[in-house]
Enzyme design. Structure first.
Site, PDB file in Angstrom:
ATOM      1  CG  HIS A   1      -1.967   1.026   1.181  1.00 23.52           C
ATOM      2  ND1 HIS A   1      -1.724   2.333   1.518  1.00 23.52           N
ATOM      3  CD2 HIS A   1      -3.268   0.961   0.790  1.00 23.52           C
ATOM      4  CE1 HIS A   1      -2.845   3.029   1.352  1.00 23.52           C
ATOM      5  NE2 HIS A   1      -3.793   2.226   0.908  1.00 23.52           N
TER       6      HIS A   1
ATOM      7  CD  GLU B   1      -5.259   1.592  -3.179  1.00 16.73           C
ATOM      8  OE1 GLU B   1      -6.460   1.483  -2.944  1.00 16.73           O
ATOM      9  OE2 GLU B   1      -4.422   1.880  -2.310  1.00 16.73           O
TER      10      GLU B   1
HETATM   11  P1  PGA Z   1      -9.423   6.031   0.478  1.00 16.87           P
HETATM   12  O1  PGA Z   1      -8.251   4.986   0.715  1.00 16.87           O
HETATM   13  O2  PGA Z   1     -10.587   5.264  -0.054  1.00 16.87           O
HETATM   14  O3  PGA Z   1      -9.683   6.608   1.831  1.00 16.87           O
HETATM   15  O4  PGA Z   1      -8.913   7.037  -0.501  1.00 16.87           O
HETATM   16  C1  PGA Z   1      -7.988   4.033  -0.255  1.00 16.87           C
HETATM   17  C2  PGA Z   1      -6.824   3.198   0.139  1.00 16.87           C
HETATM   18  O5  PGA Z   1      -6.042   3.592   0.999  1.00 16.87           O
HETATM   19  O6  PGA Z   1      -6.636   2.129  -0.395  1.00 16.87           O
END
Ligand code: PGA
Length: 255
Positions: A97, A169
């Site tokens: 992440h 992401e």
């Molecule tokens: P968020 O986080 O939906 O709060 O933007 C997504 C993530 O950290 O995967």
């Protein structure tokens, strides 16, 4: 291909009471969606994993960790291993992440070790990749994503690649209020799948799920993830509100 929604609860649910309220509310709300087809994976903080597994023995609902260490056991103070996570009944783990890359200096090599450890011990790795704002602005997205995927797959047997879930992401979209367009998301998905076919010779690439994550909520999920390209989403903040999270599930189901 069954769709997937991952709830990343991050470092929240600070008390036992808060955790129990969350679980009660989640179960209550889920009763309104008894036939949901979308696979749900909830990833609470490590201290809550066991309780989540115990309470969420529900159809199409799984529990995952937010991180693991790559060694299996031993003198690694503060870490938990894939096998430990597996042994309390979890099935998934988020790896790489952007918050771990940023705050804990996780590099692509560490992420690769963790992916291999997860696969070895029977966990499904949910591998996050994504470019920074600057990288997007200079048109470097495809190169950055390809590099991250290549590094992630070092010494991963080709036969096991389809077990990996990728989550696109973009760093600038996580924890913000902005999202890429559905075309941008699709482009990254194509980049990843092309790489898997052309470089790794994955013949059943349709089995590889590529999720989108970053500021997903019930209002934008239909736009950011156009059908039929949608494999699912990874949700941060909104996963802390079961009613909102399950609204996203029902919207994905309806697609
Ligand atoms: P968020 O986080 O939906 O709060 O933007 C997504 C993530 O950290 O995967």
């Amino acid at each position: 291909m069954q769709k997937l929604i991952v709830g990343n609860l991050k470092m929240n649910l600070l008390t036992v009471a808060e955790r129990d309220r969350y679980l009660e509310s989640f179960e209550r709300e889920l009763k309104n969606l008894p036939e949901h087809q979308t696979e749900i994976v909830l990833c609470p903080p490590a201290v809550h994993l066991e309780k989540f597994v115990e309470k969420l023995k529900l159809k199409n609902v799984f529990v995952g960790a937010q991180n693991i260490f790559w060694e299996e056991r031993g003198s690694f103070t503060g870490e938990i291993s894939a096998l430990m996570v597996k042994n309390v009944g979890c099935s998934h783990v988020i790896i790489g992440h952007s918050e771990r890359r940023k705050y804990f200096a996780e590099n692509d090599e560490a992420i690769n070790f963790k992916i291999r450890a997860a696969l070895k011990d029977g966990l499904t790795p949910i591998v996050c990749v994504g470019e920074s704002k600057e990288e997007r602005e200079i048109g470097d997205t495809a190169r950055v994503i390809s590099q991250q995927v290549n590094q992630a797959l070092v010494e991963v047997p080709i036969s096991r690649i389809t077990e990996i879930v990728f989550a696109y992401e973009p760093i600038w979209a996580v924890g913000s209020d902005v999202t890429p367009t559905s075309d941008d998301i699709l482009e990254v998905k194509i980049t990843i799948k092309k790489l898997l076919v052309e470089k790794y010779g994955v013949s059943d690439v349709e089995k590889v799920r590529v999720l989108y994550g970053g500021s997903v909520n019930s209002k934008n999920v239909s736009q950011v993830c156009l059908q039929p390209q949608l494999d699912g989403v990874l949700v941060g903040r909104e996963s802390l509100i079961p009613v909102e999270f399950l609204k996203i599930v029902s919207l994905i189901d309806a697609n």
